[in-house]
Structure formats: C-alpha cells, structure tokens
Design a protein around this motif. Structure first.
Motif, PDB file in Angstrom:
ATOM      1  N   GLU A  76       0.828  -1.200   0.000  1.00  0.00           N
ATOM      2  CA  GLU A  76       0.000   0.000   0.000  1.00  0.00           C
ATOM      3  C   GLU A  76       0.868   1.258   0.000  1.00  0.00           C
ATOM      4  OE1 GLU A  76      -2.809   0.005   3.211  1.00  0.00           O
ATOM      5  OE2 GLU A  76      -3.691  -1.898   2.568  1.00  0.00           O
ATOM      6  N   SER A  77       2.031   1.165   0.641  1.00  0.00           N
ATOM      7  CA  SER A  77       2.963   2.288   0.707  1.00  0.00           C
ATOM      8  C   SER A  77       3.870   2.353  -0.516  1.00  0.00           C
ATOM      9  CB  SER A  77       3.819   2.173   1.971  1.00  0.00           C
ATOM     10  OG  SER A  77       3.015   2.205   3.117  1.00  0.00           O
ATOM     11  N   GLU A  78       3.680   1.400  -1.423  1.00  0.00           N
ATOM     12  CA  GLU A  78       4.474   1.315  -2.653  1.00  0.00           C
ATOM     13  C   GLU A  78       5.974   1.256  -2.365  1.00  0.00           C
ATOM     14  OE1 GLU A  78       3.157   4.409  -5.289  1.00  0.00           O
ATOM     15  OE2 GLU A  78       1.139   3.572  -5.410  1.00  0.00           O
ATOM     16  N   ILE A  79       6.332   0.416  -1.392  1.00  0.00           N
ATOM     17  CA  ILE A  79       7.733   0.200  -1.020  1.00  0.00           C
ATOM     18  C   ILE A  79       8.101  -1.220  -1.427  1.00  0.00           C
ATOM     19  CG2 ILE A  79       9.364   0.072   0.901  1.00  0.00           C
ATOM     20  CD1 ILE A  79       7.518   2.008   2.414  1.00  0.00           C
ATOM     21  N   SER A  80       9.229  -1.360  -2.089  1.00  0.00           N
ATOM     22  CA  SER A  80       9.677  -2.694  -2.491  1.00  0.00           C
ATOM     23  C   SER A  80      10.174  -3.469  -1.266  1.00  0.00           C
ATOM     24  CB  SER A  80      10.806  -2.596  -3.522  1.00  0.00           C
ATOM     25  OG  SER A  80      11.987  -2.120  -2.906  1.00  0.00           O
ATOM     26  N   GLN A  81      10.251  -4.768  -1.423  1.00  0.00           N
ATOM     27  CA  GLN A  81      10.805  -5.595  -0.346  1.00  0.00           C
ATOM     28  C   GLN A  81      12.229  -5.180  -0.028  1.00  0.00           C
ATOM     29  OE1 GLN A  81      10.732  -9.813  -1.060  1.00  0.00           O
ATOM     30  NE2 GLN A  81       8.911 -10.087   0.168  1.00  0.00           N
ATOM     31  N   THR A  82      13.001  -4.899  -1.056  1.00  0.00           N
ATOM     32  CA  THR A  82      14.394  -4.505  -0.859  1.00  0.00           C
ATOM     33  C   THR A  82      14.488  -3.212  -0.063  1.00  0.00           C
ATOM     34  OG1 THR A  82      15.005  -5.580  -2.926  1.00  0.00           O
ATOM     35  CG2 THR A  82      16.555  -3.973  -2.048  1.00  0.00           C
ATOM     36  N   GLU A  83      13.677  -2.230  -0.421  1.00  0.00           N
ATOM     37  CA  GLU A  83      13.676  -0.956   0.305  1.00  0.00           C
ATOM     38  C   GLU A  83      13.255  -1.152   1.754  1.00  0.00           C
ATOM     39  OE1 GLU A  83      12.467   2.567  -2.693  1.00  0.00           O
ATOM     40  OE2 GLU A  83      10.993   0.937  -2.505  1.00  0.00           O
ATOM     41  N   PHE A  84      12.198  -1.936   1.959  1.00  0.00           N
ATOM     42  CA  PHE A  84      11.695  -2.173   3.313  1.00  0.00           C
ATOM     43  C   PHE A  84      12.722  -2.926   4.151  1.00  0.00           C
ATOM     44  CE2 PHE A  84       9.020  -4.240   6.548  1.00  0.00           C
ATOM     45  CZ  PHE A  84       8.344  -3.125   7.033  1.00  0.00           C
ATOM     46  N   ALA A  85      13.383  -3.883   3.540  1.00  0.00           N
ATOM     47  CA  ALA A  85      14.408  -4.651   4.243  1.00  0.00           C
ATOM     48  C   ALA A  85      15.550  -3.744   4.680  1.00  0.00           C
ATOM     49  CB  ALA A  85      14.935  -5.778   3.353  1.00  0.00           C
ATOM     50  N   LYS A  86      15.962  -2.845   3.812  1.00  0.00           N
ATOM     51  CA  LYS A  86      17.033  -1.902   4.172  1.00  0.00           C
ATOM     52  C   LYS A  86      16.587  -0.989   5.299  1.00  0.00           C
ATOM     53  CE  LYS A  86      19.352  -1.723  -0.296  1.00  0.00           C
ATOM     54  NZ  LYS A  86      19.636  -0.899  -1.480  1.00  0.00           N
ATOM     55  N   TYR A  87      15.370  -0.474   5.208  1.00  0.00           N
ATOM     56  CA  TYR A  87      14.835   0.446   6.213  1.00  0.00           C
ATOM     57  C   TYR A  87      14.736  -0.216   7.579  1.00  0.00           C
ATOM     58  CZ  TYR A  87      11.624   3.632   8.563  1.00  0.00           C
ATOM     59  OH  TYR A  87      11.035   4.479   9.460  1.00  0.00           O
ATOM     60  N   THR A  88      14.348  -1.482   7.605  1.00  0.00           N
ATOM     61  CA  THR A  88      14.154  -2.191   8.872  1.00  0.00           C
ATOM     62  C   THR A  88      15.381  -2.981   9.309  1.00  0.00           C
ATOM     63  OG1 THR A  88      13.177  -4.059   7.684  1.00  0.00           O
ATOM     64  CG2 THR A  88      11.658  -2.394   8.569  1.00  0.00           C
ATOM     65  N   HIS A  89      16.435  -2.948   8.498  1.00  0.00           N
ATOM     66  CA  HIS A  89      17.681  -3.673   8.814  1.00  0.00           C
ATOM     67  C   HIS A  89      17.445  -5.181   8.945  1.00  0.00           C
ATOM     68  CE1 HIS A  89      19.600   0.203   9.432  1.00  0.00           C
ATOM     69  NE2 HIS A  89      18.555   0.540  10.161  1.00  0.00           N
ATOM     70  N   ILE A  90      16.554  -5.685   8.084  1.00  0.00           N
ATOM     71  CA  ILE A  90      16.281  -7.122   8.027  1.00  0.00           C
ATOM     72  C   ILE A  90      16.754  -7.613   6.663  1.00  0.00           C
ATOM     73  CG2 ILE A  90      14.469  -8.888   7.960  1.00  0.00           C
ATOM     74  CD1 ILE A  90      12.795  -7.089   9.748  1.00  0.00           C
ATOM     75  N   ASN A  91      17.405  -8.739   6.637  1.00  0.00           N
ATOM     76  CA  ASN A  91      17.851  -9.316   5.375  1.00  0.00           C
ATOM     77  C   ASN A  91      16.651  -9.513   4.460  1.00  0.00           C
ATOM     78  OD1 ASN A  91      18.373 -11.767   3.588  1.00  0.00           O
ATOM     79  ND2 ASN A  91      20.437 -11.287   4.333  1.00  0.00           N
ATOM     80  N   ASN A  92      16.804  -9.194   3.172  1.00  0.00           N
ATOM     81  CA  ASN A  92      15.700  -9.292   2.220  1.00  0.00           C
ATOM     82  C   ASN A  92      15.110 -10.700   2.148  1.00  0.00           C
ATOM     83  OD1 ASN A  92      14.017  -8.081   0.202  1.00  0.00           O
ATOM     84  ND2 ASN A  92      15.152  -9.280  -1.299  1.00  0.00           N
ATOM     85  N   SER A  93      15.964 -11.723   2.201  1.00  0.00           N
ATOM     86  CA  SER A  93      15.442 -13.097   2.134  1.00  0.00           C
ATOM     87  C   SER A  93      14.655 -13.442   3.398  1.00  0.00           C
ATOM     88  CB  SER A  93      16.565 -14.102   1.906  1.00  0.00           C
ATOM     89  OG  SER A  93      17.477 -14.099   2.973  1.00  0.00           O
ATOM     90  N   VAL A  94      15.055 -12.893   4.535  1.00  0.00           N
ATOM     91  CA  VAL A  94      14.310 -13.118   5.779  1.00  0.00           C
ATOM     92  C   VAL A  94      12.953 -12.421   5.693  1.00  0.00           C
ATOM     93  CG1 VAL A  94      14.276 -12.703   8.278  1.00  0.00           C
ATOM     94  CG2 VAL A  94      16.387 -13.445   7.168  1.00  0.00           C
ATOM     95  N   LEU A  95      12.939 -11.192   5.185  1.00  0.00           N
ATOM     96  CA  LEU A  95      11.677 -10.471   5.020  1.00  0.00           C
ATOM     97  C   LEU A  95      10.735 -11.242   4.103  1.00  0.00           C
ATOM     98  CD1 LEU A  95       9.826  -8.060   5.421  1.00  0.00           C
ATOM     99  CD2 LEU A  95      11.071  -6.900   3.569  1.00  0.00           C
TER     100      LEU A  95
END
Length: 51
Positions: free
Chosen positions: A13-32
C-alpha cells in the motif's frame, strides 16, 4: 490475516519494495520474504533491536 500478510499489505500500500523495506528495517531481504510468506517466525523484540 497473519502478521506476514499484514506486513506485505502495508508495504505494498505504501508502494515500497521488499528490498527498500528490508534496508529500512535492517532485516535481510530473504528473511523479510520468508516472514511475508509465513515461513519464518519473528518476535517484536527482533524488530525493536534492529532499529
């Protein structure tokens, strides 16, 4: 709705990619990806610790 589905829905809904969200939350993209798919459990404290 499971927490992973809720995270994905809010992220999309926020139009944020998984990669962007993972970086923002400091979570590995594969974990997200696994969290959103319901294949990986996590605790609130894990997210708080990643701030």
């Amino acid at each position: 709705m499971e927490i992973g589905e809720h995270i994905r829905s809010l992220r999309e809904e926020s139009e944020i990619s998984q990669t962007e969200f993972a970086k923002y939350t400091h979570i590995n993209n594969s974990v997200l990806s696994r969290i959103e798919a319901g294949k990986c459990a996590f605790k609130d404290q894990e997210i708080k610790d990643n701030r």
